[in-house]
Design a protein around this motif. Structure first.
Motif, PDB file in Angstrom:
ATOM      1  N   ALA A 295      43.761  36.922  38.812  1.00  0.00           N
ATOM      2  CA  ALA A 295      44.365  37.847  38.585  1.00  0.00           C
ATOM      3  C   ALA A 295      43.244  38.627  37.811  1.00  0.00           C
ATOM      4  O   ALA A 295      43.275  40.057  38.046  1.00  0.00           O
ATOM      5  CB  ALA A 295      45.522  37.657  37.499  1.00  0.00           C
ATOM      6  N   LEU A 296      42.428  38.304  36.817  1.00  0.00           N
ATOM      7  CA  LEU A 296      41.453  39.220  36.043  1.00  0.00           C
ATOM      8  C   LEU A 296      40.535  39.735  37.182  1.00  0.00           C
ATOM      9  O   LEU A 296      39.968  40.769  37.299  1.00  0.00           O
ATOM     10  CB  LEU A 296      40.726  38.437  35.182  1.00  0.00           C
ATOM     11  N   ALA A 297      40.070  38.791  38.258  1.00  0.00           N
ATOM     12  CA  ALA A 297      39.247  39.364  39.079  1.00  0.00           C
ATOM     13  C   ALA A 297      39.677  40.096  40.055  1.00  0.00           C
ATOM     14  O   ALA A 297      39.118  41.246  40.486  1.00  0.00           O
ATOM     15  CB  ALA A 297      38.728  37.732  40.269  1.00  0.00           C
ATOM     16  N   GLY A 298      41.002  40.329  40.297  1.00  0.00           N
ATOM     17  CA  GLY A 298      41.626  41.399  41.150  1.00  0.00           C
ATOM     18  C   GLY A 298      42.080  42.523  40.202  1.00  0.00           C
ATOM     19  O   GLY A 298      42.026  43.761  41.215  1.00  0.00           O
ATOM     20  N   VAL A 299      42.172  42.657  39.140  1.00  0.00           N
ATOM     21  CA  VAL A 299      42.494  43.843  38.487  1.00  0.00           C
ATOM     22  C   VAL A 299      41.314  44.502  37.961  1.00  0.00           C
ATOM     23  O   VAL A 299      41.317  45.629  37.206  1.00  0.00           O
ATOM     24  CB  VAL A 299      43.603  43.679  37.482  1.00  0.00           C
ATOM     25  N   VAL A 300      39.910  43.920  37.773  1.00  0.00           N
ATOM     26  CA  VAL A 300      38.954  44.502  37.085  1.00  0.00           C
ATOM     27  C   VAL A 300      38.763  46.057  37.269  1.00  0.00           C
ATOM     28  O   VAL A 300      38.614  46.895  36.607  1.00  0.00           O
ATOM     29  CB  VAL A 300      37.870  43.844  37.320  1.00  0.00           C
TER      30      VAL A 300
END
Length: 407
Positions: A295-300
């Motif tokens: 999720a963090l990789a996708g929303v950065v």
């Protein structure tokens, strides 16, 4: 004696062991974590502090020497006793802290940090707690220590800048030394006596630890867990700043998130373990952390809000606390008594090397505001662990008996 009505409850002596060793662990970890948020800025004032390579070495060598000394300390605690080795380790940490407080250059700071790291007491302390608790409540006992890691980390992020502003880096190191010295006092005044050791117990070997597939799975996992924890926190603070939360107010997020995740861990982990579902919640925790990294990789790129980051950190710390409570418990229960110290020495060595590797990965992939590559690598690491851990056999459940043969 255990409560006859509920053998899953900690006895008064077990609660005393858990509380005292968790407090000692917290004091030492607070001393370690207080340095991390301010070290690179404050050490720049020393001769040689303008050299990034030396500054990085001074920061990271603690984890390296910590990892190198965990196994010798664990083996020695099997032979000479846990409290002796814990006292020695806390003494070395205190001496290193005092040397760091008066280090005249970055070179001396490297030496001081190496001396701090050589006081590798985690294996001996965890083995002592395992010696003083029953298998059926071991995870509860370990959760007291494991939960202190997340809580102390959250407190240190908020307190360290204030403390450094008040007393400087030298003062911070003197505080860390004083905390470790307090740990020695508590060890001998509060921690219950060590169980009488069986003189006829055969001395364990390091090879016995390395021959266990289940222990190898745990050691692989603890390395990745702490590498991911350190690596992702090279980016999380700057993401919170970009989301509109000043650095001085980050504890507004960290403390509630860690506290609530710890409460949820207690509400789910222990009942699941009593029902024989320890493997299920263990794998769930690994999977949840992997999802957080994805999720963090996708929303950065979208610059997530403080609310979304708080939610993701809550899920991360829930999984982290479940694993921090269950993994050392499982390692101690899977280890025969004669190699318990050695086994936990290997476990804590891989944990320390995970801190070191996480710093290297985070530093290499860090970008202000977060990096999809950083979180992508963390996600791949957690998924690899999920694959490795899937065939695991949780301790405490004897294999199903084979049908009796006729005749």
């Amino acid at each position: 004696m255990p409560d006859s009505a509920d053998p899953h409850r900690l006895t008064p002596l077990e609660r005393r062991s858990s509380a005292s060793l968790a407090t000692i662990s917290s004091l030492r970890l607070l001393g370690l974590f207080l340095v991390l948020p301010v070290f690179s800025l404050e050490v720049a004032h020393l001769p040689g502090g303008d050299n990034p390579a030396w500054v990085g070495l001074a920061l990271g060598i603690f984890g390296l020497t910590q990892g190198l000394f965990q196994i010798p300390f664990g083996l020695a605690s099997d032979r000479f006793g846990r409290k002796r080795l814990i006292t020695l380790g806390l003494g070395l940490f205190t001496a290193g802290s005092v040397l760091a407080a008066f280090a005249p250059s970055v070179g001396w700071m490297v030496l001081a940090r190496a001396l701090q790291g050589s006081g590798a007491v985690s294996a001996a302390a965890t083995a002592l707690l395992a010696d003083q608790t029953r298998d059926v409540v071991r995870t509860q006992a370990m959760s007291w220590v494991g939960g202190s890691i997340g809580l102390v980390f959250a407190v240190s992020v908020g307190v360290a800048p204030l403390l450094a502003n008040a007393v400087g880096l030298s003062g911070v190191f003197l505080v860390t030394g004083a905390l470790a010295a307090m740990g020695v006092v508590l060890l001998h005044l509060w921690v219950p006596p060590e169980p009488v050791r069986d003189a006829g117990l055969q001395r364990g070997r390091l090879r016995d630890v390395l021959d266990s597939p289940e222990l190898l799975r745990l050691n692989f996992g603890v390395f990745l867990l702490h590498a991911v924890q350190v690596a992702m926190w090279t980016a999380i603070p700057s993401m919170l700043v970009q989301a509109g939360l000043p650095k001085a107010q980050h504890w507004w997020v960290y403390l509630p998130v860690v506290g609530l995740s710890f409460v949820l861990m207690g509400m789910t982990l222990f009942p699941m373990e009593r029902r024989g579902r320890l493997r299920a919640i263990f794998l769930l925790a690994v999977g949840l952390i992997a999802l957080v990294e994805v999720a963090l990789a996708g929303v950065v790129a979208a610059r997530p809000s403080v609310l979304l980051l708080s939610l993701l950190m809550f899920v991360f710390f829930y999984g982290f606390n479940v694993l921090e409570a269950s993994m050392p418990s499982m390692a101690s229960r899977l280890s025969p008594k004669n190699i318990r110290g050695a086994s936990l020495g290997v476990y804590n060595t891989l944990q320390s090397f995970g801190f070191f590797a996480g710093g290297l990965v985070g530093g290499a992939l860090f970008e202000p505001g977060g990096s999809p590559w950083l979180f992508g690598v963390c996600a791949l690491g957690m998924l690899a662990w999920l694959v490795v851990a899937w065939p695991m056999v949780a301790p405490g459940r004897p294999p199903r008996a084979s049908p009796a043969k006729p005749g």
